[in-house]
Motif scaffolding. Structure first.
Motif, PDB file in Angstrom:
ATOM      1  N   ASN A   1      -5.480  13.731  20.882  1.00  0.00           N
ATOM      2  CA  ASN A   1      -5.997  14.312  19.648  1.00  0.00           C
ATOM      3  C   ASN A   1      -5.883  13.295  18.521  1.00  0.00           C
ATOM      4  N   LEU A   2      -6.740  13.447  17.556  1.00  0.00           N
ATOM      5  CA  LEU A   2      -6.732  12.578  16.378  1.00  0.00           C
ATOM      6  C   LEU A   2      -7.344  13.334  15.217  1.00  0.00           C
ATOM      7  N   SER A   3      -6.605  13.439  14.141  1.00  0.00           N
ATOM      8  CA  SER A   3      -7.153  14.035  12.924  1.00  0.00           C
ATOM      9  C   SER A   3      -6.738  13.172  11.732  1.00  0.00           C
ATOM     10  N   ALA A   4      -7.697  12.914  10.864  1.00  0.00           N
ATOM     11  CA  ALA A   4      -7.434  12.046   9.710  1.00  0.00           C
ATOM     12  C   ALA A   4      -8.183  12.569   8.496  1.00  0.00           C
ATOM     13  N   LYS A   5      -7.548  12.433   7.347  1.00  0.00           N
ATOM     14  CA  LYS A   5      -8.184  12.813   6.084  1.00  0.00           C
ATOM     15  C   LYS A   5      -8.284  11.591   5.183  1.00  0.00           C
ATOM     16  N   ASN A   6      -9.499  11.389   4.660  1.00  0.00           N
ATOM     17  CA  ASN A   6      -9.773  10.268   3.754  1.00  0.00           C
ATOM     18  C   ASN A   6      -9.320   8.934   4.373  1.00  0.00           C
ATOM     19  N   MET A   7      -9.688   8.726   5.622  1.00  0.00           N
ATOM     20  CA  MET A   7      -9.312   7.510   6.354  1.00  0.00           C
ATOM     21  C   MET A   7     -10.253   6.363   5.991  1.00  0.00           C
ATOM     22  N   GLY A   8      -9.668   5.198   5.649  1.00  0.00           N
ATOM     23  CA  GLY A   8     -10.459   4.031   5.282  1.00  0.00           C
ATOM     24  C   GLY A   8     -10.141   2.833   6.154  1.00  0.00           C
ATOM     25  N   HIS A   9     -10.946   1.792   6.022  1.00  0.00           N
ATOM     26  CA  HIS A   9     -10.751   0.561   6.793  1.00  0.00           C
ATOM     27  C   HIS A   9      -9.603  -0.247   6.167  1.00  0.00           C
ATOM     28  N   PRO A  10      -8.545  -0.550   6.928  1.00  0.00           N
ATOM     29  CA  PRO A  10      -7.372  -1.223   6.362  1.00  0.00           C
ATOM     30  C   PRO A  10      -7.643  -2.612   5.779  1.00  0.00           C
TER      31      PRO A  10
ATOM     32  N   CYS B   1      -1.964  11.838  15.389  1.00  0.00           N
ATOM     33  CA  CYS B   1      -2.589  11.405  16.642  1.00  0.00           C
ATOM     34  C   CYS B   1      -1.591  11.460  17.787  1.00  0.00           C
ATOM     35  N   SER B   2      -2.120  11.531  18.985  1.00  0.00           N
ATOM     36  CA  SER B   2      -1.303  11.373  20.176  1.00  0.00           C
ATOM     37  C   SER B   2      -1.355   9.907  20.583  1.00  0.00           C
ATOM     38  N   VAL B   3      -0.504   9.524  21.526  1.00  0.00           N
ATOM     39  CA  VAL B   3      -0.477   8.123  21.980  1.00  0.00           C
ATOM     40  C   VAL B   3      -1.523   7.945  23.076  1.00  0.00           C
ATOM     41  N   MET B   4      -2.464   7.033  22.830  1.00  0.00           N
ATOM     42  CA  MET B   4      -3.553   6.791  23.765  1.00  0.00           C
ATOM     43  C   MET B   4      -3.764   5.292  23.934  1.00  0.00           C
ATOM     44  N   ASP B   5      -4.318   4.903  25.075  1.00  0.00           N
ATOM     45  CA  ASP B   5      -4.696   3.513  25.310  1.00  0.00           C
ATOM     46  C   ASP B   5      -6.076   3.277  24.709  1.00  0.00           C
ATOM     47  N   ILE B   6      -6.173   2.243  23.869  1.00  0.00           N
ATOM     48  CA  ILE B   6      -7.419   1.967  23.154  1.00  0.00           C
ATOM     49  C   ILE B   6      -8.271   0.981  23.948  1.00  0.00           C
ATOM     50  N   TYR B   7      -9.540   1.322  24.126  1.00  0.00           N
ATOM     51  CA  TYR B   7     -10.510   0.427  24.768  1.00  0.00           C
ATOM     52  C   TYR B   7     -11.770   0.374  23.900  1.00  0.00           C
TER      53      TYR B   7
ATOM     54  N   ASN C   1       0.845  -1.204   0.000  1.00  0.00           N
ATOM     55  CA  ASN C   1       0.000   0.000   0.000  1.00  0.00           C
ATOM     56  C   ASN C   1       0.881   1.255   0.000  1.00  0.00           C
ATOM     57  N   PRO C   2       1.575   1.507  -1.093  1.00  0.00           N
ATOM     58  CA  PRO C   2       2.511   2.648  -1.131  1.00  0.00           C
ATOM     59  C   PRO C   2       1.834   4.005  -0.979  1.00  0.00           C
ATOM     60  N   ASN C   3       0.509   4.074  -1.222  1.00  0.00           N
ATOM     61  CA  ASN C   3      -0.197   5.352  -1.127  1.00  0.00           C
ATOM     62  C   ASN C   3      -0.665   5.663   0.288  1.00  0.00           C
ATOM     63  N   TRP C   4      -0.567   4.705   1.187  1.00  0.00           N
ATOM     64  CA  TRP C   4      -0.952   4.969   2.577  1.00  0.00           C
ATOM     65  C   TRP C   4       0.095   5.882   3.218  1.00  0.00           C
ATOM     66  N   CYS C   5      -0.340   6.657   4.189  1.00  0.00           N
ATOM     67  CA  CYS C   5       0.573   7.622   4.787  1.00  0.00           C
ATOM     68  C   CYS C   5       1.212   7.079   6.068  1.00  0.00           C
ATOM     69  N   SER C   6       2.368   7.640   6.390  1.00  0.00           N
ATOM     70  CA  SER C   6       2.995   7.351   7.678  1.00  0.00           C
ATOM     71  C   SER C   6       2.414   8.319   8.697  1.00  0.00           C
ATOM     72  N   PRO C   7       1.802   7.811   9.752  1.00  0.00           N
ATOM     73  CA  PRO C   7       1.151   8.700  10.724  1.00  0.00           C
ATOM     74  C   PRO C   7       2.149   9.573  11.467  1.00  0.00           C
ATOM     75  N   GLN C   8       1.698  10.750  11.840  1.00  0.00           N
ATOM     76  CA  GLN C   8       2.515  11.661  12.636  1.00  0.00           C
ATOM     77  C   GLN C   8       2.075  11.554  14.099  1.00  0.00           C
ATOM     78  N   LEU C   9       3.000  11.185  14.955  1.00  0.00           N
ATOM     79  CA  LEU C   9       2.705  11.070  16.384  1.00  0.00           C
ATOM     80  C   LEU C   9       3.029  12.385  17.071  1.00  0.00           C
ATOM     81  N   THR C  10       2.087  12.903  17.846  1.00  0.00           N
ATOM     82  CA  THR C  10       2.271  14.196  18.499  1.00  0.00           C
ATOM     83  C   THR C  10       2.311  14.032  20.019  1.00  0.00           C
ATOM     84  N   ASN C  11       2.914  15.000  20.674  1.00  0.00           N
ATOM     85  CA  ASN C  11       2.971  15.010  22.136  1.00  0.00           C
ATOM     86  C   ASN C  11       1.768  15.702  22.749  1.00  0.00           C
ATOM     87  N   SER C  12       0.890  16.234  21.903  1.00  0.00           N
ATOM     88  CA  SER C  12      -0.312  16.899  22.403  1.00  0.00           C
ATOM     89  C   SER C  12      -1.210  15.890  23.110  1.00  0.00           C
ATOM     90  N   LYS C  13      -1.992  16.389  24.038  1.00  0.00           N
ATOM     91  CA  LYS C  13      -2.841  15.502  24.827  1.00  0.00           C
ATOM     92  C   LYS C  13      -4.107  15.124  24.070  1.00  0.00           C
TER      93      LYS C  13
END
Length: 593
Positions: free
Chosen positions: A388-397, A455-461, A374-386
């Motif tokens: 947050n999550l923003s995505a453009k044209n996000m699809g189901h992998p 996105c920031s690093v969060m625990d997923i539930y 999937n060469p067109n998929w993006c490498s996510p940017q990890l932020t130190n902000s508390k």
């Protein structure tokens, strides 16, 4: 192209094997013919002819083994490329290994996000071939990295390995060569780290070496110089025969294990050599490679090659006569045991590290599949902000690309909750899994199915596929309460919580569902947790106007065309204004009363 290339190489090697087999048979017949000539008085010609044909026979055997290995490699590479084609074409759901045994209902997200089981992430990307590799991939998917620096190092490693397709495929081909590759190597570690003190005693080591050397010298003197040494030689040989019989049991016990591990040891040697010979620029891969060099500067491949040689020497037992003579004359068993213990002392404690490195390369190589395919998929940017999550044209992998609809999403601050409403089958649950899966991929260093992802690093539930438990007498509603209790407890301990709640409290009446769902959303928002909640309860949309919580309404909609429901699976702001349950009932033959 690669699949065709390796298929052609396999067919060519197969033809060469057939030709060499016929030539070997011809050479063997020629040797017999030379012996016949010698028997019928053509002695000089017969000897010369037999020697030439014998040398030819040996050369043909060596060449045949080389071609046979090329054939096996080409076949393995052909299978690997066929699997890669099947993965790209969406046929990965037919792969046998789906990691079903790793499914754990108590895990905070793995069941709800299809991490294991049929049509899962594990089934999609798994390219591991060893017990450790498989275990590391499982651990990575269920316990993602939380350190942003380490996540970025993994991203760099995956991007680098994506450009080494030939290396990855040959690494996988070599690793898949043995039948017992998935066995737990714990017994190998225990054997390598266990000491046999007897064969480490200096007096035994030097005594055996002196005795075998004396016996050999005595034999040579007896036959070449003075027959008078005959009786001394016989005494020495009898002494060694007695020692051979005394130590036979210990030797056979050791040999029994090494014989079982022989193919695996050879495979490890090939894999370690491949890692050591390749140049890696990323920090993660470079550090893995550097851990294969011990404090004395010895490379792992060289050390395990020494073990492979010792194991080969111990295999002489398959030729009983040679095995007996080598022990009576040289005390081969004792020398092998001494060398084995010497190797264990120097390298035994490193075996666990070596196999760990191999397993880590397997795990990263599996994740590299996502980047390469999937060469067109993006490498996510990890932020130190508390939170947050923003995505453009996000699809189901896990959806085939032409069936995947992208959506934009933005969770801007602590306590921000998106309430998703919409009709049946409109895409609410899929959106929740889309967000959760992409977050998991982001945290393990893999690319995500989006044009842009921060996105920031969060625990997923998650609380999505909650079911009853008859054995524990727990209803689905109570099971969901327990799940949500776990999420609230986690939010109470840690503010960096991201949750996904699907059709919250669907197991109870509408009044209680509304009151309970509203209470949960208020509590989680005030605790600073962020996430998505899907619901059919349109009245929950009124939470958006409450000032002390941060709730935003979004919905999916549908339209009707030619007596059919058409979904666009696009996310819109606001509360849903449509329902389709009655229409769906009519479609299946349930008339409205």
């Amino acid at each position: 192209m690669r699949l065709k290339k390796y298929a052609e190489q396999y067919n060519k090697a197969k033809r060469q094997c057939n030709i060499l087999s016929n030539l070997r048979l011809a050479a063997l017949l020629a040797i017999i013919f030379g012996i016949i000539l010698f028997y019928f008085e053509y002695r000089i010609f017969g000897i010369l002819f037999s020697i030439c044909t014998f040398v030819t026979f040996v050369i043909l055997i060596v060449q045949h083994e080389k071609v046979k290995k090329r054939k096996e490699l080409a076949l393995s590479l052909s299978r690997i490329n066929q699997q890669a084609v099947n993965r790209i074409n969406g046929k990965w759901v037919e792969f046998k290994d789906n990691g079903e045994e790793y499914m754990n209902q108590k895990h905070q997200y793995s069941v709800d996000l299809d991490i294991f089981g049929q049509a899962s992430v594990f089934q999609w990307i798994n390219n591991t071939f060893s017990f450790f590799g498989r275990k590391f991939l499982k651990n990575t998917l269920t316990e993602p990295e939380k350190d942003i620096i380490k996540i970025k190092e993994r991203q760099a490693a995956i991007n680098e390995l994506a450009g080494k397709l030939d290396w990855r495929q040959h690494f996988l081909a070599d690793g898949s060569a043995t039948e017992n590759r998935m066995n737990n190597p714990e017994s190998l570690f225990k054997w390598a780290e266990n000491e046999n003190h007897l064969f480490r005693r200096p007096w035994l080591v030097w005594g055996i070496r002196f005795l075998s050397l004396t016996t050999l010298v005595s034999l040579l003197v007896t036959f070449l110089i003075d027959i008078g040494f005959f009786y001394i030689t016989v005494i020495l040989l009898l002494t060694q025969l007695i020692l051979f019989m005394i130590g036979l049991r210990s030797y056979l016990n050791a040999n029994k294990f090494t014989d079982l591990q022989k193919d695996e040891i050879l495979t490890y040697q090939k894999l370690l050599t491949k890692i050591e010979k390749e140049n890696f620029e990323s920090k993660y891969l470079s550090e893995l490679k550097s851990s294969l060099i011990d404090s004395n500067g010895h490379y792992a491949s060289k050390q395990i090659n020494e073990l492979s040689f010792i194991v080969d020497m111990m295999s002489f037992k398959y030729s009983p006569l040679i095995y007996f003579l080598l022990n009576v004359i040289f005390l081969l068993d004792y020398h092998c045991m001494i060398d084995l213990e010497k190797w264990k002392k120097k390298s035994g404690n490193s075996v666990r590290t070596w196999l760990t490195v191999i397993g880590k390369f397997e795990e990263i190589s599996s994740l590299t599949t996502i980047r390469y395919d999937n060469p067109n998929w993006c490498s996510p940017q990890l932020t130190n902000s508390k939170q947050n999550l923003s995505a453009k044209n996000m699809g189901h992998p896990l959806l085939v690309s032409n069936a995947c609809v992208g959506n934009d999403l933005n969770i801007r601050s602590s306590g921000n909750i998106l309430l998703i409403t919409g009709s049946n089958m409109s895409g609410k649950s899929t959106l929740l899994r889309t967000v959760g899966l992409n977050l998991v991929l982001a945290y393990i260093g893999a690319p995500v199915c989006a044009n842009d992802f921060k996105c920031s690093v969060m625990d997923i539930y998650t609380s999505m596929r909650v079911s009853d438990n008859l054995e524990k007498k727990i209803s689905s509603f109570y099971a969901e309460l327990l799940r949500i209790k776990t999420i609230i407890q986690a939010a109470n301990k840690n503010n960096s919580i991201f949750f996904l709640l699907d059709e919250i409290f669907k197991g109870t009446n509408s009044k209680d569902r509304h009151i309970g769902a509203a209470a949960v959303i208020r509590k989680l928002s005030k605790m600073g947790a962020v996430g998505l909640v899907s619901t059919h309860d349109l009245e929950l949309g009124e939470l958006e106007i409450e000032k002390d919580i941060d709730v935003e309404n979004y919905h999916f909609s549908e339209r009707y065309l030619n007596n059919q429901i058409v979904f666009d699976y696009k996310l819109h702001s606001g509360v849903s204004k449509t329902t389709n349950a009655i229409y769906l009932m009519k479609m299946v033959g349930i008339d409205e009363l």
